[in-house]
Design a protein around this motif. Structure first.
Motif, PDB file in Angstrom:
ATOM      1  N   ARG A   9       4.637  10.274  -2.688  1.00  0.00           N
ATOM      2  CA  ARG A   9       5.908  10.561  -2.011  1.00  0.00           C
ATOM      3  C   ARG A   9       6.132   9.565  -0.867  1.00  0.00           C
ATOM      4  O   ARG A   9       5.193   9.203  -0.155  1.00  0.00           O
ATOM      5  N   VAL A  10       7.377   9.173  -0.681  1.00  0.00           N
ATOM      6  CA  VAL A  10       7.738   8.253   0.403  1.00  0.00           C
ATOM      7  C   VAL A  10       8.205   9.069   1.596  1.00  0.00           C
ATOM      8  O   VAL A  10       9.204   9.802   1.505  1.00  0.00           O
ATOM      9  N   ARG A  34       3.032   7.704   0.586  1.00  0.00           N
ATOM     10  CA  ARG A  34       3.392   6.325   0.939  1.00  0.00           C
ATOM     11  C   ARG A  34       4.167   6.408   2.249  1.00  0.00           C
ATOM     12  O   ARG A  34       5.361   6.701   2.254  1.00  0.00           O
ATOM     13  N   VAL A  36       5.910   5.457   5.842  1.00  0.00           N
ATOM     14  CA  VAL A  36       6.674   4.387   6.484  1.00  0.00           C
ATOM     15  C   VAL A  36       6.778   4.744   7.952  1.00  0.00           C
ATOM     16  O   VAL A  36       7.356   5.780   8.316  1.00  0.00           O
ATOM     17  N   ASP A  54      -2.645  -0.201   2.581  1.00  0.00           N
ATOM     18  CA  ASP A  54      -1.626   0.033   1.555  1.00  0.00           C
ATOM     19  C   ASP A  54      -1.650   1.502   1.145  1.00  0.00           C
ATOM     20  O   ASP A  54      -2.724   2.089   1.041  1.00  0.00           O
ATOM     21  N   PRO A  55      -0.497   2.120   0.914  1.00  0.00           N
ATOM     22  CA  PRO A  55       0.839   1.522   0.903  1.00  0.00           C
ATOM     23  C   PRO A  55       1.646   1.817   2.170  1.00  0.00           C
ATOM     24  O   PRO A  55       2.854   2.057   2.101  1.00  0.00           O
ATOM     25  N   ALA A  57       3.743   1.119   5.586  1.00  0.00           N
ATOM     26  CA  ALA A  57       4.631   0.042   6.023  1.00  0.00           C
ATOM     27  C   ALA A  57       5.141   0.380   7.416  1.00  0.00           C
ATOM     28  O   ALA A  57       5.175   1.551   7.814  1.00  0.00           O
ATOM     29  N   VAL A  76      14.126   0.781   3.284  1.00  0.00           N
ATOM     30  CA  VAL A  76      13.006   1.564   2.761  1.00  0.00           C
ATOM     31  C   VAL A  76      13.343   2.111   1.375  1.00  0.00           C
ATOM     32  O   VAL A  76      12.544   2.017   0.434  1.00  0.00           O
ATOM     33  N   ARG A  79      13.284  -0.765  -1.149  1.00  0.00           N
ATOM     34  CA  ARG A  79      11.946  -1.298  -1.437  1.00  0.00           C
ATOM     35  C   ARG A  79      11.060  -0.270  -2.143  1.00  0.00           C
ATOM     36  O   ARG A  79      10.328  -0.610  -3.076  1.00  0.00           O
ATOM     37  N   ARG A  80      11.132   0.970  -1.666  1.00  0.00           N
ATOM     38  CA  ARG A  80      10.246   2.009  -2.206  1.00  0.00           C
ATOM     39  C   ARG A  80      10.891   2.836  -3.322  1.00  0.00           C
ATOM     40  O   ARG A  80      10.225   3.653  -3.950  1.00  0.00           O
ATOM     41  N   ARG A  82      13.025   5.209  -3.013  1.00  0.00           N
ATOM     42  CA  ARG A  82      13.439   6.559  -2.622  1.00  0.00           C
ATOM     43  C   ARG A  82      12.909   6.872  -1.228  1.00  0.00           C
ATOM     44  O   ARG A  82      12.055   6.179  -0.701  1.00  0.00           O
ATOM     45  N   ILE A  83      13.426   7.956  -0.646  1.00  0.00           N
ATOM     46  CA  ILE A  83      12.840   8.578   0.545  1.00  0.00           C
ATOM     47  C   ILE A  83      12.757  10.072   0.247  1.00  0.00           C
ATOM     48  O   ILE A  83      13.778  10.727   0.045  1.00  0.00           O
TER      49      ILE A  83
END
Length: 276
Positions: A9-10, A34, A36, A54-55, A57, A76, A79-80, A82-83
């Motif tokens: 999950r972001v 993941r 951020v 990683d991962p 950011a 974001v 690049r990823r 999704r959020i």
């Protein structure tokens, strides 16, 4: 690495270079998320992201910058892909001073960062989070439920976050997007240490019984935040007595007229009413 339903999950976190945000990021990364990390201190937030590896950011952005937040959230998501969740956590304490003594710019700075910063963060992330039927978590405080003389701006901001979160929760109910509000007592962060150093009358917090008054560790707060995100909780709290305090806010309010008669509080108010 332990994994969970957060694996892959972001999750975007503001105020992530240190304190609760940093600890939360570490716990989430341990669960396979993941993460951020956003913070106005670019060097510190990049260093923290590098520690997580990683991962993770990092992005340098101030929560008072609505355009900057929108650009970061869009980047974001691009690049990823999704959020899945956003954690609106960045905040400042401001000075310990009465309303009559505080510099207007300092009072308004607290509202700008702590309340409007949450609003800007959520607004910027919301299109992406809604698309994932995701989760929004905002850091409030027990200051939302109890009177906080000498830090009125901080209390007003945290109460505003609570009201904003409850309204947003209802607005988003039909979308499947869920909203959580985090309430903590004192946490051993730079924010709390700064408050204690600002006025000697506050230093007694660290001498209170550990189960009740002493600041909890950022690791404990971060663990509570990560668990709340994993379970998409309506409320997140620590330590254990916070829910009872929140439930008792109405009867406790009856004591407001008598609070200033408490000698220690009267001394704090007198001290905080002096210039500088």
């Amino acid at each position: 690495m332990a994994t969970s339903r957060l694996n892959g999950r972001v999750i975007v976190i503001t105020g992530a270079a240190s304190g609760i945000g940093s600890a939360t990021a570490g716990r989430l990364a341990d669960r396979g998320a993941r993460v951020v990390l956003l913070d106005r201190d670019g060097e510190a937030v990049r260093r923290r992201a590098a520690e997580l590896g990683d991962p993770a950011a990092a992005f340098e952005v101030d929560v008072t910058d609505a355009d900057g937040l929108r650009r970061v959230m869009d980047e974001v998501a691009e690049r990823r892909g999704r959020i899945d969740a956003v954690v609106a956590n960045a905040g400042v304490s401001g000075p310990v001073a009465t309303v009559a003594a505080v510099a207007p710019a300092e009072f308004e700075r607290v509202i700008e960062v702590d309340l409007l910063g949450v609003w800007r963060t959520v607004r910027a992330a919301l299109p992406h989070v809604r698309a994932r039927r995701g989760y929004v978590l905002m850091t409030s405080s027990i200051a939302a439920a109890i009177p906080c003389p000498t830090v009125a701006a901080y209390a007003a901001a945290k109460a505003g976050i609570e009201a904003f979160g409850r309204a947003l929760r209802i607005e988003l109910a039909h979308t499947g997007t869920q909203v959580g509000i985090a309430y903590f007592g004192a946490v051993d962060t730079g924010l709390v240490r700064g408050l204690m150093a600002d006025r000697p009358a506050l230093a007694g917090l660290d001498r209170m019984p550990r189960r009740l008054g002493a600041p909890i560790s950022v690791e404990r707060a971060g663990a509570a935040m990560a668990a709340g995100i994993e379970h998409r909780s309506r409320t997140v709290h620590a330590p254990w007595w916070v829910p009872a305090l929140l439930a008792a806010r109405s009867p406790l309010a009856l004591a407001d007229p008598f609070a200033a008669r408490v000698p220690a509080l009267a001394r704090l108010i007198a001290d905080a009413g002096r210039p500088g």
